[in-house]
Scaffold this motif. Sequence first.
Motif, PDB file in Angstrom:
ATOM      1  N   LEU A  86     -13.048  -8.488 -50.748  1.00  0.00           N
ATOM      2  CA  LEU A  86     -11.683  -8.146 -50.376  1.00  0.00           C
ATOM      3  C   LEU A  86     -11.692  -7.177 -49.200  1.00  0.00           C
ATOM      4  CD1 LEU A  86     -12.067  -7.795 -53.798  1.00  0.00           C
ATOM      5  CD2 LEU A  86      -9.619  -8.166 -53.579  1.00  0.00           C
ATOM      6  N   TYR A 125      -9.200  -4.238 -47.425  1.00  0.00           N
ATOM      7  CA  TYR A 125      -8.034  -3.389 -47.576  1.00  0.00           C
ATOM      8  C   TYR A 125      -7.833  -2.620 -46.284  1.00  0.00           C
ATOM      9  CZ  TYR A 125      -8.204  -4.140 -52.618  1.00  0.00           C
ATOM     10  OH  TYR A 125      -8.191  -4.709 -53.869  1.00  0.00           O
ATOM     11  N   LYS A 146      -5.957   0.897 -44.719  1.00  0.00           N
ATOM     12  CA  LYS A 146      -5.448   2.181 -45.181  1.00  0.00           C
ATOM     13  C   LYS A 146      -4.941   3.004 -44.003  1.00  0.00           C
ATOM     14  CE  LYS A 146      -6.616   6.319 -47.791  1.00  0.00           C
ATOM     15  NZ  LYS A 146      -5.901   7.158 -46.835  1.00  0.00           N
ATOM     16  N   GLU A 187      -1.771   7.457 -47.174  1.00  0.00           N
ATOM     17  CA  GLU A 187      -1.285   6.369 -48.019  1.00  0.00           C
ATOM     18  C   GLU A 187      -2.455   5.785 -48.795  1.00  0.00           C
ATOM     19  OE1 GLU A 187       2.218   4.789 -44.953  1.00  0.00           O
ATOM     20  OE2 GLU A 187       0.871   3.367 -45.947  1.00  0.00           O
ATOM     21  N   GLY A 188      -2.137   5.010 -49.843  1.00  0.00           N
ATOM     22  CA  GLY A 188      -3.197   4.315 -50.543  1.00  0.00           C
ATOM     23  C   GLY A 188      -3.591   3.052 -49.807  1.00  0.00           C
ATOM     24  N   PRO A 189      -4.780   2.522 -50.091  1.00  0.00           N
ATOM     25  CA  PRO A 189      -5.185   1.248 -49.482  1.00  0.00           C
ATOM     26  C   PRO A 189      -4.229   0.128 -49.875  1.00  0.00           C
ATOM     27  CG  PRO A 189      -7.050   2.342 -50.540  1.00  0.00           C
ATOM     28  CD  PRO A 189      -5.820   3.076 -50.973  1.00  0.00           C
ATOM     29  N   PHE A 217      -3.915  -4.167 -49.933  1.00  0.00           N
ATOM     30  CA  PHE A 217      -4.690  -5.404 -49.877  1.00  0.00           C
ATOM     31  C   PHE A 217      -4.316  -6.225 -48.654  1.00  0.00           C
ATOM     32  CE2 PHE A 217      -6.914  -9.056 -51.188  1.00  0.00           C
ATOM     33  CZ  PHE A 217      -6.076 -10.158 -51.059  1.00  0.00           C
ATOM     34  N   PHE A 227     -11.316  -1.114 -45.288  1.00  0.00           N
ATOM     35  CA  PHE A 227     -12.372  -1.071 -46.295  1.00  0.00           C
ATOM     36  C   PHE A 227     -12.715  -2.483 -46.744  1.00  0.00           C
ATOM     37  CE2 PHE A 227     -12.837   3.376 -47.140  1.00  0.00           C
ATOM     38  CZ  PHE A 227     -11.601   3.947 -46.875  1.00  0.00           C
ATOM     39  N   HIS A 280     -16.130  -7.568 -55.651  1.00  0.00           N
ATOM     40  CA  HIS A 280     -15.893  -7.621 -57.089  1.00  0.00           C
ATOM     41  C   HIS A 280     -17.132  -8.202 -57.765  1.00  0.00           C
ATOM     42  CE1 HIS A 280     -14.593  -9.717 -60.803  1.00  0.00           C
ATOM     43  NE2 HIS A 280     -13.932  -8.583 -60.987  1.00  0.00           N
ATOM     44  N   LYS A 292     -15.144  -4.376 -62.149  1.00  0.00           N
ATOM     45  CA  LYS A 292     -15.562  -3.333 -61.219  1.00  0.00           C
ATOM     46  C   LYS A 292     -15.618  -3.841 -59.779  1.00  0.00           C
ATOM     47  CE  LYS A 292     -18.245  -0.848 -64.660  1.00  0.00           C
ATOM     48  NZ  LYS A 292     -19.562  -0.300 -65.016  1.00  0.00           N
ATOM     49  N   TYR A 293     -15.312  -2.921 -58.888  1.00  0.00           N
ATOM     50  CA  TYR A 293     -15.350  -3.184 -57.458  1.00  0.00           C
ATOM     51  C   TYR A 293     -16.218  -2.130 -56.797  1.00  0.00           C
ATOM     52  CZ  TYR A 293     -11.030  -5.761 -58.530  1.00  0.00           C
ATOM     53  OH  TYR A 293     -10.101  -6.614 -59.062  1.00  0.00           O
ATOM     54  N   ILE A 294     -16.936  -2.542 -55.768  1.00  0.00           N
ATOM     55  CA  ILE A 294     -17.709  -1.600 -54.964  1.00  0.00           C
ATOM     56  C   ILE A 294     -17.111  -1.598 -53.571  1.00  0.00           C
ATOM     57  CG2 ILE A 294     -19.976  -0.965 -54.072  1.00  0.00           C
ATOM     58  CD1 ILE A 294     -19.911  -0.911 -57.081  1.00  0.00           C
ATOM     59  N   PHE A 295     -16.834  -0.394 -53.057  1.00  0.00           N
ATOM     60  CA  PHE A 295     -16.201  -0.267 -51.749  1.00  0.00           C
ATOM     61  C   PHE A 295     -17.204   0.191 -50.700  1.00  0.00           C
ATOM     62  CE2 PHE A 295     -11.568  -0.641 -52.260  1.00  0.00           C
ATOM     63  CZ  PHE A 295     -11.485  -0.750 -53.640  1.00  0.00           C
ATOM     64  N   GLY A 296     -17.019  -0.314 -49.481  1.00  0.00           N
ATOM     65  CA  GLY A 296     -17.750   0.230 -48.349  1.00  0.00           C
ATOM     66  C   GLY A 296     -17.114   1.541 -47.902  1.00  0.00           C
ATOM     67  N   THR A 297     -17.719   2.168 -46.897  1.00  0.00           N
ATOM     68  CA  THR A 297     -17.258   3.480 -46.442  1.00  0.00           C
ATOM     69  C   THR A 297     -16.116   3.404 -45.436  1.00  0.00           C
ATOM     70  OG1 THR A 297     -19.033   3.471 -44.822  1.00  0.00           O
ATOM     71  CG2 THR A 297     -19.442   4.655 -46.874  1.00  0.00           C
TER      72      THR A 297
END
Lengths: 112, 115
Positions: free
Chosen positions: A34, A36, A38, A42-44, A46, A89, A93, A99-104
């Motif tokens: 996914l 996102y 940002k 504000e929040g991210p 989609f 970002f 999934h 669970k999700y893993i996010f990049g920086t």
Amino acid sequence: DQQVKQNSPSLSVQEGRISILNCDYTNSMFDYFLWYKKYPAEGPTFLISISSIKDKNEDGRFTVFLNKSAKHLSLHIVPSQPGDSAVYFCAAHTAGTYKYIFGTGTRLKVLA
Amino acid sequence: NAGVTQTPKFRILKIGQSMTLQCTQDMNHNYMYWYRQDPGMGLKLIYYSVGAGITDKGEVPNGYNVSRSTTEDFPLRLELAAPSQTSVYFCASSSHSGGSSYEQYFGPGTRLTVT
């Protein structure tokens, strides 16, 4: 151990040109990827996603490409607009979990 | 539809104090999450919940607690605040129903400073 990597912290592009944001991953168990967007304070939100069984997904100006053999995905924005200036970002999934893993993140600046 | 709402927006805590970050969603999503984002970093999962009464630890749960008594609410409790908990906290929810592309919906965040 960072399973999702965005190696470019920032990117500047002229308005009207193509923006390409990149993301690399290491875990073969990821089944959805996914993107996102940002804005500050504000929040991210989609943007677009792609299943691991596909290699391309398109939504208007946004296209995501997935190269499973290289464990690499990219987000293309064409044409880029000043309102696209934000932090992007990449997230992955994990199959069979919630669970999700996010990049920086990559900060995109579109210059008018 | 308000989506995901979080309160407060900002908070300054002294070391050792406690507080609860509130999160509410009105989309009837079963899955809810708490993340923290430190400067220059991605989002790290603190806790998540797959439904009312069910919670589980994420990557960085130490120093936090959660509860999920209703589908709508998922508060995050900080006990004995420490400077390392200075961060921006995001709550999110998702559906995971048939045809879902697994997108999460995020609240606007709570900026917490512990001094």
